[in-house]
Enzyme design. Structure first.
Site, PDB file in Angstrom:
ATOM      1  N   ARG A 138       0.948  -5.810  12.160  1.00 52.14           N
ATOM      2  CA  ARG A 138       0.239  -5.191  13.383  1.00 52.14           C
ATOM      3  C   ARG A 138      -0.040  -5.892  14.783  1.00 52.14           C
ATOM      4  O   ARG A 138      -0.096  -5.427  15.778  1.00 52.14           O
ATOM      5  CB  ARG A 138      -1.169  -4.644  12.936  1.00 52.14           C
ATOM      6  CG  ARG A 138      -1.156  -3.410  12.084  1.00 52.14           C
ATOM      7  CD  ARG A 138      -2.344  -2.578  11.974  1.00 52.14           C
ATOM      8  NE  ARG A 138      -2.058  -1.540  11.226  1.00 52.14           N
ATOM      9  CZ  ARG A 138      -2.824  -0.355  10.753  1.00 52.14           C
ATOM     10  NH1 ARG A 138      -4.259  -0.762  11.149  1.00 52.14           N
ATOM     11  NH2 ARG A 138      -2.445   0.818  10.092  1.00 52.14           N
ATOM     12  N   GLU A 170      -6.595   0.197  15.442  1.00 49.08           N
ATOM     13  CA  GLU A 170      -7.303  -0.774  14.618  1.00 49.08           C
ATOM     14  C   GLU A 170      -6.305  -1.904  13.977  1.00 49.08           C
ATOM     15  O   GLU A 170      -5.226  -1.882  13.690  1.00 49.08           O
ATOM     16  CB  GLU A 170      -7.681  -0.018  13.380  1.00 49.08           C
ATOM     17  CG  GLU A 170      -8.204  -1.044  12.336  1.00 49.08           C
ATOM     18  CD  GLU A 170      -8.668  -0.272  10.959  1.00 49.08           C
ATOM     19  OE1 GLU A 170      -9.111   0.925  11.125  1.00 49.08           O
ATOM     20  OE2 GLU A 170      -8.651  -0.917   9.967  1.00 49.08           O
ATOM     21  N   ARG A 218       0.692  -1.215  -0.201  1.00 50.57           N
ATOM     22  CA  ARG A 218       0.128  -0.129  -0.055  1.00 50.57           C
ATOM     23  C   ARG A 218       0.746   1.297  -0.114  1.00 50.57           C
ATOM     24  O   ARG A 218       1.832   1.347   0.844  1.00 50.57           O
ATOM     25  CB  ARG A 218      -1.252   0.085   1.132  1.00 50.57           C
ATOM     26  CG  ARG A 218      -1.871  -1.053   1.435  1.00 50.57           C
ATOM     27  CD  ARG A 218      -2.917  -1.247   2.332  1.00 50.57           C
ATOM     28  NE  ARG A 218      -3.755  -2.318   2.273  1.00 50.57           N
ATOM     29  CZ  ARG A 218      -4.570  -2.490   3.127  1.00 50.57           C
ATOM     30  NH1 ARG A 218      -5.019  -1.658   4.042  1.00 50.57           N
ATOM     31  NH2 ARG A 218      -5.450  -3.485   2.880  1.00 50.57           N
ATOM     32  N   ARG A 269       2.165   1.149  10.511  1.00 52.76           N
ATOM     33  CA  ARG A 269       1.526   1.525   9.040  1.00 52.76           C
ATOM     34  C   ARG A 269       2.718   1.521   8.308  1.00 52.76           C
ATOM     35  O   ARG A 269       3.673   2.483   8.221  1.00 52.76           O
ATOM     36  CB  ARG A 269       0.743   2.884   9.285  1.00 52.76           C
ATOM     37  CG  ARG A 269       0.454   3.391   8.071  1.00 52.76           C
ATOM     38  CD  ARG A 269       0.099   4.729   8.141  1.00 52.76           C
ATOM     39  NE  ARG A 269      -1.136   5.414   9.108  1.00 52.76           N
ATOM     40  CZ  ARG A 269      -2.223   4.929   8.926  1.00 52.76           C
ATOM     41  NH1 ARG A 269      -2.731   4.593   7.659  1.00 52.76           N
ATOM     42  NH2 ARG A 269      -3.215   5.153   9.909  1.00 52.76           N
ATOM     43  N   SER A 275     -10.582  -5.103  10.338  1.00 49.54           N
ATOM     44  CA  SER A 275     -11.501  -4.363   9.675  1.00 49.54           C
ATOM     45  C   SER A 275     -12.542  -5.307   9.121  1.00 49.54           C
ATOM     46  O   SER A 275     -12.048  -6.000   8.370  1.00 49.54           O
ATOM     47  CB  SER A 275     -11.155  -3.209   8.794  1.00 49.54           C
ATOM     48  OG  SER A 275     -12.106  -2.528   8.269  1.00 49.54           O
TER      49      SER A 275
END
Length: 433
Positions: free
Chosen positions: A392, A350, A263, A278, A353
């Site tokens: 994460r 987070e 990403r 991230r 999701s």
RNA sequence: GCCCGGGUUGCCUAGCCUGGUAGGGCGAUGGCUUGCUAAGCCAUUGUCUAGCAAUAGACUCGUGGGUUCAAAUCCCACCCCGGGCGCCA
């Protein structure tokens, strides 16, 4: 994408739902769409009439020639028509293009149980699990832990690849694979079919899954090819059945994708700039479901439950939020986030999701089903949820299971995947002060 | 990357050379028949638009262009599949 047929049937109800987004531009687009559709249908009829007249003349010509008669009069007549058809088609194409453009931009219809809110601060916590660990010392964040135990090398990754990359080292690599293997086994026990997808996808496939703006901000392009690096296995799993008519008896189809995710994270400057929380590249075990429309709420609960059981079995405290209207995004009709407690940051962040995308993706990707061969087709609903995004989750494990002596305890369920190892400490013993 | 061969409706296949508007088989669905060995016969079988409807019209031969009154058929570009060569962990 909304189904134009569904819009035609009930424009008012859809307009009311879109209005909840508090965005005048969306309603403007929607009204424009209705207008274009009306025009388009008018022209469609006109084009059909013209083509019909051409076909009749053409048939006459064929008959005359067959009998060896002179057709020049009819041919002269027929010569007029193609230009007229072309003119109408050109105008139709313009309306069609405008409609497609609007349809591709309009967000999904939201579920009634989505709470109203402005941004992520208005997300509603619907349940919590576990207690935040109390430390007799000041807990470190994963960057300090990773550096001191020689598990993460960000500086050298910056040298070779730039910001938001990392080298994982030693036991952390093994722990990463332990998470993947453990996640995979859990999915297999739940009856999900494991899939290792292509890591590059065509534009068309990704467009079937995401909103346009998201595409530009997150997806890496391969130079000189119509290929893009996978941002999540979700996109590849949706593409698996793109354009297909599924047998209703085979539903629900439950898949588990394992893949790296790439990403760009454009626009994320200043947020989570350090560490591996991230990053441009991570691994993920993903849940994906194709099901009947009436089953999707139930499947949604199943997916979040799987993710919760995964985090419970690791022993990581978390809560679940129901994502509000302002934070929901374009694709999902309803979304739960699982946010894990990170002692190093003193915040819930987070990790998972979990989205019910209803028919948004299946319309874009044209995935339908029917129970019997001659039944009319219906669009399936699709759902996706992280089971575990491993980097994460490594952060969560490191920060939650750190010990006073600087070592990290390995969650019991992962020990078998670590050849019996129960903790991570610096090679050659604890680091000396 | 190069050279062959292919892609036709849910599936299989004919048509392509020589342009005239998709034929056959299988399957599925519905109906009929059931007093010649359980088979047989008929219809339907993708998409879109208009209509309350029966229905009508249009579109559809891997995709997109082009030529033509007319394209599955001729021309151009691209995609995918199979085989061979090259390269290769």
């Amino acid at each position: 994408m909304l189904d134009i047929k569904v819009i035609r049937e009930n424009p008012q109800a859809i307009r009311e739902n879109l209005a909840k987004r508090n965005d005048a531009r969306i309603l403007e687009m929607f009204d424009e769409l209705l207008k274009c559709d009306q025009e388009w249908r008018r022209m469609f009829t006109e084009a059909g009439r013209l083509r019909g007249s051409r076909n009749r003349v053409t048939e006459d010509i064929a008959k005359l020639k067959k009998h060896g008669l002179d057709a020049s009069q009819k041919i002269k007549e027929a010569e007029q028509i193609p230009a007229m058809i072309k003119a109408v088609e050109k105008e139709m194409d313009e309306y069609r293009k405008k409609m497609d453009d609007i349809l591709m931009r309009l967000p999904n219809i939201m579920d009634d149980t989505v709470p109203f809110g402005k941004d992520d601060a208005d997300n509603v916590v619907i349940r919590s699990w576990g207690k935040a660990a109390e430390f007799k010392f000041k807990p470190k964040d994963h960057i300090d832990l990773g550096t001191e135990l020689d598990l993460i090398d960000i500086e050298r990754a910056a040298k070779t690849s730039g910001a938001r990359f990392y080298y994982l080292k030693g036991d952390l690599v093994r722990l990463n694979y332990a998470l993947i293997r453990y996640g995979l086994d859990l999915m297999v026990k739940r009856g999900f079919t494991p899939i290792q997808p292509p890591y590059m996808l065509k534009r068309e496939v990704i467009s079937g899954a995401v909103a346009l703006s998201e595409f530009e901000d997150t997806i890496y392009k391969i130079e000189d090819e119509d290929l893009f690096l996978l941002a999540t296995a979700e996109h590849a799993l949706l593409g698996l059945h793109a354009g297909e008519i599924l047998d209703g008896k085979s539903l629900p189809l439950r898949y588990c994708g394992i893949s790296p995710c790439f990403r760009k994270e454009a626009g994320a400057h200043g947020r989570d700039t350090k560490g591996i929380f991230r990053v441009h590249q991570f691994e993920k075990v993903e849940q994906f479901v194709f099901c009947r429309p009436e089953e999707s709420p139930k499947e949604h609960e199943l997916l979040i439950q799987n993710a919760e059981e995964f985090f419970q079995s690791l022993g990581i405290p978390y809560h679940i939020v129901n994502v509000c209207t302002g934070d929901l995004g374009t694709v999902a009709a309803k979304k739960y986030d699982l946010e894990a407690w990170l002692p190093g940051q003193g915040k819930y962040r987070e990790e998972v999701s979990c989205s019910n995308c209803t028919a948004y993706q299946s319309v874009r990707s044209n995935v339908r089903f029917r129970d019997r061969p001659n039944d009319p087709t219906r669009h399936v609903h699709t759902l996706n949820s992280t089971l575990v995004a491993t980097e994460r989750t490594l952060v969560a494990i490191m920060e939650n299971f750190q010990q006073e002596d600087g070592s990290i305890r390995i969650p019991d369920v992962l020990v078998p995947y670590m050849m019996g190892q129960t903790e991570i400490r610096r090679a050659g013993g604890p680091k000396k002060g």
